[in-house]
Design a protein around this motif. Structure first.
Motif, PDB file in Angstrom:
ATOM      1  N   VAL A 265      -1.173  -3.614  -5.620  1.00  0.00           N
ATOM      2  CA  VAL A 265      -0.274  -3.287  -4.511  1.00  0.00           C
ATOM      3  C   VAL A 265       1.173  -3.365  -4.989  1.00  0.00           C
ATOM      4  O   VAL A 265       1.993  -2.494  -4.697  1.00  0.00           O
ATOM      5  N   ALA A 268       1.942  -0.357  -7.103  1.00  0.00           N
ATOM      6  CA  ALA A 268       2.146   0.840  -6.277  1.00  0.00           C
ATOM      7  C   ALA A 268       3.531   0.826  -5.643  1.00  0.00           C
ATOM      8  O   ALA A 268       4.188   1.876  -5.531  1.00  0.00           O
ATOM      9  N   ARG A 274       0.306   6.879  -7.550  1.00  0.00           N
ATOM     10  CA  ARG A 274      -0.847   6.989  -6.648  1.00  0.00           C
ATOM     11  C   ARG A 274      -2.074   6.290  -7.208  1.00  0.00           C
ATOM     12  O   ARG A 274      -2.868   5.715  -6.464  1.00  0.00           O
ATOM     13  N   LEU A 277      -2.257   2.669  -6.137  1.00  0.00           N
ATOM     14  CA  LEU A 277      -2.618   2.543  -4.723  1.00  0.00           C
ATOM     15  C   LEU A 277      -4.112   2.741  -4.539  1.00  0.00           C
ATOM     16  O   LEU A 277      -4.776   1.952  -3.846  1.00  0.00           O
ATOM     17  N   THR A 316       0.359   0.330   3.258  1.00  0.00           N
ATOM     18  CA  THR A 316      -0.115   1.628   3.747  1.00  0.00           C
ATOM     19  C   THR A 316       0.138   1.873   5.222  1.00  0.00           C
ATOM     20  O   THR A 316       0.160   3.019   5.669  1.00  0.00           O
TER      21      THR A 316
END
Length: 381
Positions: A265, A268, A274, A277, A316
Motif C-alpha cells: 500500500v 502504491a 498499479r 496496488l 482505494t
C-alpha cells in the motif's frame, strides 16, 4: 494450517449494505438497534453506532491496560519498549486522548514517557553499534522509522537528514552486498535467516526506506525488491516468512501477507504503480480468508490484520475494505474475551501489551472510530 485461524464465516459484502461516516446520519434515524449483541447483529449496526460501542469498550479496556502495566506508577519501569512495555501504554492513552480529549489521558501519557526516559537513561545516547541488524524491530531501520515519526509529529528536521542519510547508505550498501547481484536487488539477514516480513525482513525495511530521501538507483532497487517478492509469493497469494521457505502457514503482520500488504500500500502511494496496488489487494484477499487468527494482538493477531483493510480502504476508498475491517473488529468485540476464557484464543504472552495483547485490541477499536486517520502503530506514519 487451519488450526492457526478461525474459519471466516462473516457475511460477504454487498454493495449498498455498508455505510461510511458520510452516509451515517440518515441511516441512523431509520435503523433499529438489534436486541442481541451477536456478531451478525453488530455487523448490521450503522457505522457510527458500532464505533460508539467500540469506543465505550476501548475506554473500559484502557483502564485495565493502565492498571496492569502502569498501576500507581510508583514502581520502577522494567520494560520501556513500545512493543511489549509500558511505552505501548503511553501510545494507547495518547490515542485515547486524541478521541476523547480527556486531559487526564494526555497527562498520563506524559508521565509514562518521562518514566520511560528515566528508565532508559543509560541507553539514551544515539549510538548505533556496528553489529546492529538492519531489520525494523531491533535494528537500523527501526531507528530510521523513529526519526521519521519524530519529524512528522514534532516538526520537520527534528532529526536532520544528516543524521539519517549515513544509516540509509549503510542499509542500501549492505542490502546490495548480501544480494550478490542476484535476482533480488536487496537482501538482509537476521539471526542467520533472510526474512521477508515486516518485523525482521524485507517488507519492514522497504517500508521505512520509502520515507527516506532516495537516489534514483535506490528507488529502483526498492521497486525491484518488491517485484521480486510479488513474483516469488506462494500460489495461495501469501508470502514466505523467509527466503526459500516453503511453509505457507503464517498470516501475521510480522510474517506473511498482512505486513507485506501494508508495505505494498505504501509503495502504491509513493510510486503510483498499479502493480503494487494490485499486489496489495491480492494479499488482502489472503488476510480476509485466513486472517481471523486465534490471537488478539497487533503483531500476530486479528487486531493487526484489521489494519490491512483500513489501509486498503484509505488507499482505494472501496467500502468493501471498510466492511472487512468492521467484520474483524466485530469478531473481536463479540467473541475475543469469551474465546480467551475458553482457552480457544491466545491472549498474548504479555496479555496487556500493545503488540501482543489487550492493549493492541483496544488501540484497534479506537482507530476504527475514524478510519481515514487509522495507522498501524509503529509501522504506518
Amino acid at each position: 494450517m487451519s488450526d492457526r485461524f478461525f474459519p471466516n464465516n462473516l457475511p460477504p459484502f454487498t454493495a449498498g449494505a455498508e455505510t461510511t461516516l458520510e452516509d451515517e446520519e440518515e441511516e441512523a434515524t431509520s435503523s433499529q438497534t438489534p436486541t442481541q449483541h451477536s456478531l451478525t447483529s453488530l455487523l448490521s449496526l450503522p457505522y457510527q453506532t458500532l464505533t460508539s460501542k467500540l469506543q465505550a469498550t476501548a475506554l473500559h479496556f484502557k483502564q485495565s491496560v493502565v492498571s496492569e502495566t502502569w498501576g500507581s506508577g510508583v514502581n520502577r519501569v522494567k520494560d520501556y519498549t513500545l512493543y511489549t512495555g509500558v511505552l505501548g501504554t503511553a501510545y494507547l492513552v495518547f490515542k485515547s486522548y486524541q478521541v476523547s480529549k480527556n486531559v487526564d489521558d494526555l497527562n498520563l501519557c506524559l508521565k509514562i514517557v518521562k518514566a520511560c526516559d528515566s528508565a532508559s537513561a543509560n541507553s539514551s545516547r544515539i549510538e548505533l553499534p556496528c553489529d546492529l541488524p538492519y531489520e525494523l524491530l531491533y535494528g537500523r531501520t527501526g531507528y530510521l522509522w523513529a526519526c521519521s515519526f519524530l519529524n512528522k509529529h514534532v516538526g520537520k528536521d527534528t532529526i536532520p537528514t544528516t543524521y539519517m542519510r549515513p544509516i540509509v547508505d549503510e542499509v542500501i550498501t549492505t542490502g546490495r552486498k548480501l544480494a550478490h547481484k542476484g535476482r533480488c536487488p536487496l537482501m538482509y539477514e537476521w539471526h542467520g535467516k533472510k526474512y521477508w516480513g515486516a518485523a525482521h525482513g524485507l517488507a519492514g525495511i522497504m517500508n521505512v526506506l520509502m520515507d527516506m530521501e532516495l537516489k534514483p538507483d535506490e528507488v529502483e532497487d526498492i521497486k525491484g525488491t518488491l517485484r521480486y517478492m510479488i513474483k516469488n509469493r506462494f500460489s495461495s497469494g501469501n508470502y514466505p516468512s523467509s527466503e526459500g521457505s516453503e511453509s505457507d502457514r503464517l498470516v501475521h503482520w510480522c510474517h506473511g501477507a498482512p505486513g507485506v500488504t501494508l508495505t505494498l500500500v505504501k509503495a502504491a502511494e509513493v510510486f503510483g504503480d498499479r502493480e503494487f496496488l494490485q499486489a496489495a489487494e491480492d494479499a488482502g484477499e489472503v488476510v480476509w480468508k485466513r486472517g481471523l487468527l486465534k490471537r488478539v494482538g497487533i503483531c500476530h493477531g486479528i487486531s493487526g490484520n484489521t489494519y490491512v483493510f483500513l489501509s486498503l480502504y484509505r488507499l482505494t476508498g472501496n467500502k468493501e475494505y471498510l466492511y472487512r475491517a468492521k467484520g474483524f473488529s466485530c469478531f473481536l468485540l463479540d467473541r475475543a474475551q469469551e474465546l480467551i476464557g475458553q482457552g480457544k484464543m491466545h491472549g498474548g504472552d504479555r496479555p496487556y501489551s500493545l503488540f501482543e495483547g489487550l492493549g493492541g485490541m483496544t488501540y484497534t477499536f479506537v482507530d476504527m472510530i475514524d478510519p481515514q486517520v487509522a495507522r498501524f502503530p509503529g509501522y504506518e506514519l
